[in-house]
Design a protein around this motif. Structure first.
Motif, short mmCIF file in Angstrom:
data_model
loop_
_atom_site.label_atom_id
_atom_site.label_comp_id
_atom_site.label_asym_id
_atom_site.label_seq_id
_atom_site.Cartn_x
_atom_site.Cartn_y
_atom_site.Cartn_z
N SER A 173 17.29 8.36 -43.49
CA SER A 173 16.80 8.95 -44.67
C SER A 173 15.33 9.46 -44.32
N ARG A 174 14.49 10.25 -45.18
CA ARG A 174 13.10 10.55 -44.55
C ARG A 174 12.00 9.53 -45.15
N THR A 175 11.19 9.86 -44.18
CA THR A 175 10.44 8.92 -44.25
C THR A 175 9.91 8.66 -45.03
N THR A 176 8.95 7.75 -46.10
CA THR A 176 8.31 7.73 -47.35
C THR A 176 6.73 8.25 -47.09
N LEU A 177 6.15 8.00 -48.17
CA LEU A 177 4.68 7.43 -48.30
C LEU A 177 3.95 6.44 -47.81
N ARG A 178 5.09 5.31 -48.54
CA ARG A 178 4.68 4.31 -47.98
C ARG A 178 4.73 3.77 -46.54
N ALA A 179 6.08 4.24 -46.34
CA ALA A 179 5.60 3.66 -44.53
C ALA A 179 4.49 4.42 -43.58
N VAL A 180 4.35 5.61 -44.22
CA VAL A 180 2.76 6.31 -43.42
C VAL A 180 1.78 5.23 -43.66
N GLU A 181 1.33 4.90 -45.21
CA GLU A 181 0.61 4.20 -45.08
C GLU A 181 0.38 3.17 -44.81
N ARG A 182 1.14 2.43 -44.96
CA ARG A 182 1.16 1.12 -44.29
C ARG A 182 0.95 0.88 -42.76
N VAL A 183 1.86 1.62 -41.83
CA VAL A 183 0.82 1.92 -41.06
C VAL A 183 -0.58 2.52 -40.84
N TRP A 184 -0.62 2.92 -41.42
CA TRP A 184 -2.15 3.51 -41.97
C TRP A 184 -3.11 2.38 -41.85
N LEU A 185 -2.19 1.46 -42.74
CA LEU A 185 -3.59 0.51 -42.95
C LEU A 185 -3.51 -0.68 -42.10
N TYR A 186 -2.74 -0.44 -40.90
CA TYR A 186 -3.00 -1.87 -39.72
C TYR A 186 -3.63 -1.13 -38.64
N GLY A 187 -3.60 0.13 -38.95
CA GLY A 187 -4.80 1.00 -37.95
C GLY A 187 -5.72 0.95 -38.26
N ARG A 188 -5.96 0.67 -39.60
CA ARG A 188 -7.61 0.63 -40.25
C ARG A 188 -8.45 -0.80 -39.99
#
Length: 241
Positions: A173-188
């Motif tokens: 399944s294509r990767t979702t917006l939520r997955a992108v935001e979650r890893v971005w939050l960890y990066g922040r």
């Protein structure tokens, strides 16, 4: 922004009344973000915790950014966990800087990055574990040393290093917006770069969100060779010390 005042919360199971105030979280712009509680809405018992119910979309009142923050919950002495309803926020694009154009931030490579880089040696992907290993090899090839598999990948991060966190999606399944935001939050939180790898590609919402946040997106085929799919990823690959 002031913290939201405590509200009365009645447990629907035992009838106890509680005073509850949602915690504040730090937005990327530095402003505190408080999940806005629904006025008059009744709390709901949570019989079973689900990953899909762990987060709510909240908009920062200072800069307009939207992100997923922990769903407000309250534990009652009777043993019931209560989910506190939050006012929904409709997704929107990140705000433009005054008089400027929106664009992804520059992601510098670590000083240990080799220049020029040798040829990348991919790892054939046969299993989900192979996909994580192949992505780790690629990050180390880019120059992110010390990258290793995360012990708790259910958190949304599969690879972690001193200067990077990464999500690897090996599903069909294509990767979702939520997955992108979650890893971005960890990066922040860790003040490191955040990168996403996917075998099936990305939803339109995920692509747009990654472009706004400056998150490099890569797709991988079964040969294990990642290919950049957005500007942030192209910049990361073309950057050499």
């Amino acid at each position: 922004m002031e913290a939201q005042r405590p509200v009365g919360v009645d447990c629907p199971v035992c009838g106890r009344r509680h005073r509850y105030a949602p915690p504040a979280y730090a937005c990327a712009c530095g402003a505190p973000v408080v999940p806005p509680l629904c006025s008059g809405a009744r709390p709901e018992p949570v019989p079973h915790r689900s990953r899909s119910d762990e987060w709510v979309l909240v908009r920062c009142p200072a800069c307009g950014r939207e992100g997923h923050w922990p769903q407000p919950r309250l534990g009652c002495p009777c043993g019931t966990v209560l989910r506190i309803p939050v006012q929904p926020a409709a997704p929107q694009a990140p705000a433009l800087p005054p008089g400027g154009q929106a664009g992804p931030p520059h992601i510098p490579l670590p000083r240990t990055a080799a220049a020029p880089r040798p040829s990348f040696r991919p790892l054939t992907i046969r299993t989900a574990r192979d996909a994580v290993t192949a992505a780790g090899l690629y990050l180390r090839w880019l120059g992110f040393h010390g990258v290793a598999a995360e012990r708790r990948p259910e958190s949304g991060v599969d690879l972690r290093g001193p200067e990077v966190v990464a999500r690897v999606d090996p599903t069909t399944s294509r990767t979702t917006l939520r997955a992108v935001e979650r890893v971005w939050l960890y990066g922040r939180y860790d003040t490191v770069a955040a990168v996403v790898f996917s075998l099936a590609g990305y939803t339109e919402g995920a692509r747009a969100r990654a472009d706004g946040l400056g998150v490099p997106l890569f797709v991988m085929d079964l040969t294990g060779t990642p290919q950049p799919v957005n500007g942030a990823a192209d910049e990361l690959v073309s950057s050499e010390q």
